[in-house]
Design a protein around this motif. Structure first.
Motif, PDB file in Angstrom:
ATOM      1  N   LEU A 116       0.829  -1.208   0.000  1.00 36.24           N
ATOM      2  CA  LEU A 116       0.000   0.000   0.000  1.00 36.24           C
ATOM      3  C   LEU A 116       0.863   1.258   0.000  1.00 36.24           C
ATOM      4  N   GLU A 117       1.928   1.246   0.796  1.00 40.61           N
ATOM      5  CA  GLU A 117       2.835   2.393   0.864  1.00 40.61           C
ATOM      6  C   GLU A 117       3.523   2.615  -0.485  1.00 40.61           C
ATOM      7  N   HIS A 118       3.946   1.526  -1.095  1.00 36.63           N
ATOM      8  CA  HIS A 118       4.617   1.593  -2.399  1.00 36.63           C
ATOM      9  C   HIS A 118       3.670   2.182  -3.447  1.00 36.63           C
ATOM     10  N   LEU A 246     -13.349  -1.045  -3.709  1.00 33.57           N
ATOM     11  CA  LEU A 246     -13.648   0.349  -3.369  1.00 33.57           C
ATOM     12  C   LEU A 246     -12.923   0.771  -2.095  1.00 33.57           C
ATOM     13  N   LEU A 247     -12.842  -0.145  -1.144  1.00 29.74           N
ATOM     14  CA  LEU A 247     -12.124   0.139   0.105  1.00 29.74           C
ATOM     15  C   LEU A 247     -10.650   0.425  -0.173  1.00 29.74           C
ATOM     16  N   ILE A 248     -10.038  -0.381  -1.016  1.00 30.63           N
ATOM     17  CA  ILE A 248      -8.621  -0.187  -1.345  1.00 30.63           C
ATOM     18  C   ILE A 248      -8.412   1.163  -2.034  1.00 30.63           C
ATOM     19  N   ILE A 249      -9.316   1.510  -2.951  1.00 36.63           N
ATOM     20  CA  ILE A 249      -9.240   2.811  -3.613  1.00 36.63           C
ATOM     21  C   ILE A 249      -9.351   3.935  -2.587  1.00 36.63           C
ATOM     22  N   ASP A 250     -10.258   3.793  -1.617  1.00 40.67           N
ATOM     23  CA  ASP A 250     -10.415   4.820  -0.575  1.00 40.67           C
ATOM     24  C   ASP A 250      -9.137   4.986   0.237  1.00 40.67           C
ATOM     25  N   ILE A 251      -8.488   3.868   0.563  1.00 40.43           N
ATOM     26  CA  ILE A 251      -7.235   3.924   1.320  1.00 40.43           C
ATOM     27  C   ILE A 251      -6.174   4.682   0.529  1.00 40.43           C
ATOM     28  N   LEU A 252      -6.054   4.375  -0.759  1.00 42.06           N
ATOM     29  CA  LEU A 252      -5.050   5.019  -1.599  1.00 42.06           C
ATOM     30  C   LEU A 252      -5.355   6.512  -1.765  1.00 42.06           C
TER      31      LEU A 252
END
Length: 281
Positions: A116-118, A246-252
């Motif tokens: 996620l950081e990358h 959608l959750l992953i997109i929100d995190i990014l």
């Protein structure tokens, strides 16, 4: 998390395998013991313990232990319950909600903070240099790609989404180093998305794939954001997978927004003020 470790054991170096076996033997103890004790019990060096955690996709021992503690904690319902034809509406509501909550909690514990950081770093760098971020998805994932465009567009990012295979290939052909292509797929086996990912990669763009582990697309991009869930992509309507993506997109999007910082605030204020005329008072 434990299933992933078990499946990965044979591919690890012998010393790292000993660390993995220690985790599987008593995950609760592993999550609480200091690195010196873990190294002694595994008959390896302390750097080997850390190396094992990174081999499993985590950002070191602390990150691994945090996720491990969450995955073995009691009361977390990591169980997917299929809906049946004779279910009452109340039963369906409970199952759909429980499946979603379970998937989110599982992702919280399994997600690789390193990946996620990358990905966030790559997207923030693209925004800073005013390069392009493109989101590709087809079918249900195409809807997620459009949502991602909306999220990043609000951040002042040069973003666009394509759900047509021909448009994806043409647009990917025009990407250059410094651009980002985010490819979203439930199955990770869609030919059009694989083609677009390969082309974007050849053009020098950074490719970020959001898909299931073990799929062809998972190994095709530069950065893989794992989106695993028990929902069969060929059997069920993709409900959990869509929400997980959608959750992953929100995190990014949230991470990139924080990296942009205070300079983003005036733009968001102006946008909010200009939208007031579109609403009833």
């Amino acid at each position: 998390m434990l299933d992933r470790i078990k499946a990965s054991l044979s591919s690890l170096a012998p010393a790292e395998q000993r660390v993995g076996k220690l985790v599987l033997a008593d995950p609760r103890a592993f999550a609480n013991l200091p690195v010196t004790e873990l190294a002694d019990r595994s008959h390896v060096s302390k750097p080997t313990v850390v190396r094992f955690c990174r081999s499993m996709g985590y950002d070191g021992l602390s990150d691994f232990k945090l996720k491990l503690a969450g995955s073995v904690s009691e009361g977390v319902p990591f169980i997917h319950r299929s809906v049946d034809a004779d279910d009452k509406t109340s039963d369906i509501a409970v199952k759909v909600i429980d499946n979603t909550v379970a998937a989110f909690l599982k992702y919280r514990n399994d997600a690789s903070s390193f990946a996620l950081e990358h990905a966030a770093q790559a997207l923030a760098a693209t925004q800073k240099t005013n390069r392009r971020i493109e989101f590709y998805g087809v079918g249900n994932s195409g809807i997620v790609a459009q949502d991602a465009q909306h999220k990043f567009f609000r951040l002042g990012v040069n973003a666009i989404a394509y759900s047509d295979g021909h448009m994806q290939v043409m647009s990917a052909s025009m990407l250059r180093p410094g651009d980002c292509a985010v490819i979203i797929s439930n199955s990770g086996r869609t030919r059009d998305l694989m083609d677009a990912c390969d082309i974007a990669k050849k053009q020098g763009a950074t490719t970020i794939v959001i898909t299931a582990s073990g799929s062809p697309l998972a190994s095709a991009g530069h950065i893989h954001l794992t989106a695993d869930h028990p929902e069969g992509y060929d059997k069920y309507s993709p409900m959990v997978s869509r929400l997980l993506h959608l959750l992953i997109i929100d995190i990014l999007a949230t991470t990139v927004a924080l990296r942009i910082g205070e300079e983003l605030q005036p733009t968001l204020r102006d946008m909010k003020n200009n939208l007031r005329s579109k609403r009833y008072t």
